[in-house]
Design a protein around this motif. Structure first.
Motif, PDB file in Angstrom:
ATOM      1  N   MET A 226      15.295  21.901  12.534  1.00 44.11           N
ATOM      2  CA  MET A 226      13.680  21.686  12.492  1.00 44.11           C
ATOM      3  C   MET A 226      14.110  22.845  11.290  1.00 44.11           C
ATOM      4  N   THR A 227      13.372  22.479   9.546  1.00 37.30           N
ATOM      5  CA  THR A 227      13.566  23.335   8.690  1.00 37.30           C
ATOM      6  C   THR A 227      12.531  22.525   7.995  1.00 37.30           C
ATOM      7  N   SER A 228      11.872  22.395   7.571  1.00 41.97           N
ATOM      8  CA  SER A 228      10.563  22.049   6.833  1.00 41.97           C
ATOM      9  C   SER A 228       9.341  21.765   8.018  1.00 41.97           C
ATOM     10  N   TRP A 229       8.462  22.332   7.861  1.00 41.19           N
ATOM     11  CA  TRP A 229       7.193  21.940   7.605  1.00 41.19           C
ATOM     12  C   TRP A 229       6.789  20.526   8.045  1.00 41.19           C
ATOM     13  N   PRO A 230       6.477  19.528   7.009  1.00 39.77           N
ATOM     14  CA  PRO A 230       6.616  17.832   7.389  1.00 39.77           C
ATOM     15  C   PRO A 230       7.572  17.489   8.314  1.00 39.77           C
ATOM     16  N   SER A 231       8.237  17.638   8.573  1.00 42.93           N
ATOM     17  CA  SER A 231       9.519  16.974   9.114  1.00 42.93           C
ATOM     18  C   SER A 231       9.337  17.812  10.589  1.00 42.93           C
ATOM     19  N   PHE A 232       8.922  18.861  11.148  1.00 42.32           N
ATOM     20  CA  PHE A 232       8.156  19.595  12.265  1.00 42.32           C
ATOM     21  C   PHE A 232       6.785  18.195  12.776  1.00 42.32           C
ATOM     22  N   THR A 233       5.643  18.318  11.474  1.00 39.73           N
ATOM     23  CA  THR A 233       4.698  18.150  11.797  1.00 39.73           C
ATOM     24  C   THR A 233       5.097  16.157  12.544  1.00 39.73           C
ATOM     25  N   ASP A 234       5.911  15.401  11.856  1.00 42.62           N
ATOM     26  CA  ASP A 234       6.278  13.961  12.121  1.00 42.62           C
ATOM     27  C   ASP A 234       7.459  14.095  13.650  1.00 42.62           C
ATOM     28  N   ALA A 235       7.945  14.614  13.682  1.00 44.43           N
ATOM     29  CA  ALA A 235       8.491  14.585  14.425  1.00 44.43           C
ATOM     30  C   ALA A 235       7.457  15.334  16.740  1.00 44.43           C
ATOM     31  N   LEU A 236       6.885  16.304  16.273  1.00 41.97           N
ATOM     32  CA  LEU A 236       5.491  16.893  16.721  1.00 41.97           C
ATOM     33  C   LEU A 236       4.719  15.626  17.564  1.00 41.97           C
TER      34      LEU A 236
ATOM     35  N   ARG B  58       5.601  31.123   9.629  1.00 39.82           N
ATOM     36  CA  ARG B  58       6.690  31.169   7.668  1.00 39.82           C
ATOM     37  C   ARG B  58       7.447  29.571   8.124  1.00 39.82           C
ATOM     38  N   GLU B  59       7.912  29.487   9.041  1.00 38.76           N
ATOM     39  CA  GLU B  59       9.234  28.081   9.285  1.00 38.76           C
ATOM     40  C   GLU B  59       8.998  27.817  10.511  1.00 38.76           C
ATOM     41  N   PRO B  60       9.101  26.614  10.770  1.00 38.44           N
ATOM     42  CA  PRO B  60       8.947  25.832  12.280  1.00 38.44           C
ATOM     43  C   PRO B  60      10.330  26.328  13.268  1.00 38.44           C
ATOM     44  N   ASP B  61      10.824  26.901  12.447  1.00 38.48           N
ATOM     45  CA  ASP B  61      12.563  28.039  12.828  1.00 38.48           C
ATOM     46  C   ASP B  61      12.204  29.424  14.044  1.00 38.48           C
ATOM     47  N   GLU B  62      10.675  29.185  13.637  1.00 37.07           N
ATOM     48  CA  GLU B  62      10.674  30.584  14.242  1.00 37.07           C
ATOM     49  C   GLU B  62       9.764  30.042  15.699  1.00 37.07           C
ATOM     50  N   LEU B  63       9.680  28.739  16.221  1.00 38.89           N
ATOM     51  CA  LEU B  63       9.002  28.394  16.430  1.00 38.89           C
ATOM     52  C   LEU B  63       9.593  28.454  18.383  1.00 38.89           C
TER      53      LEU B  63
END
Length: 146
Positions: free
Chosen positions: A1-11, A117-122
């Motif tokens: 997961m590299t971007s917040w918009p992609s993470f929003t959709d995935a979540l 900062r990034e979803p990769d930190e989760l």
């Protein structure tokens, strides 16, 4: 997961398919006092929480500015005088749009309110309370299991 918009959709997609009994914790992986969001899927409601400053050490706290961002995103504040987290409740089942709205609230809270900062930190932990606390895989998130 590299971007917040992609993470929003995935979540949003992952929340939509949680079974009743699911518990999910999204947390930072590299801090001792991590910022987090958590969900509990009950029979008729998805209950969500976002960490509050009382559970964090400096400099991880949101502070007054971050609190305003979190409120504007739609989170309900902890009750006055009581320990607790920011919270939300979403009647279940919900529409895809409502799941996306909740996912956007999580991203706004973690990224803009708390400065993750990034979803990769989760990473995540997830289990099903209705099935003997059996671990749940959440492949749509694209995050490692904690």
């Amino acid at each position: 997961m590299t971007s917040w918009p992609s993470f929003t959709d995935a979540l949003a997609g992952q929340l939509a398919v949680l079974p009743a009994g699911a518990v999910v914790i999204l947390r930072e992986t590299r801090t001792q006092s991590p910022r987090y969001a958590q969900f509990r899927q009950l029979d008729h409601v998805l209950a969500g929480e976002l960490v509050c400053d009382d559970a964090l050490t400096e400099p991880l706290r949101a502070g007054a500015e971050g609190d305003q961002v979190i409120i504007a995103a739609g989170w309900q504040p902890p009750e006055d005088g009581l320990a607790g987290n920011w919270w939300l409740e979403l009647p279940w089942p919900a529409t895809a749009w409502r799941y996306h709205e909740v996912a956007a609230m999580v991203v706004t809270g973690l990224r803009d309110g708390y400065g993750v900062r990034e979803p990769d930190e989760l990473s995540y932990r997830a289990w099903d309370e209705s099935a003997g606390n059996r671990p749940l895989d959440l492949p749509l998130l694209g995050l490692p299991r904690a």
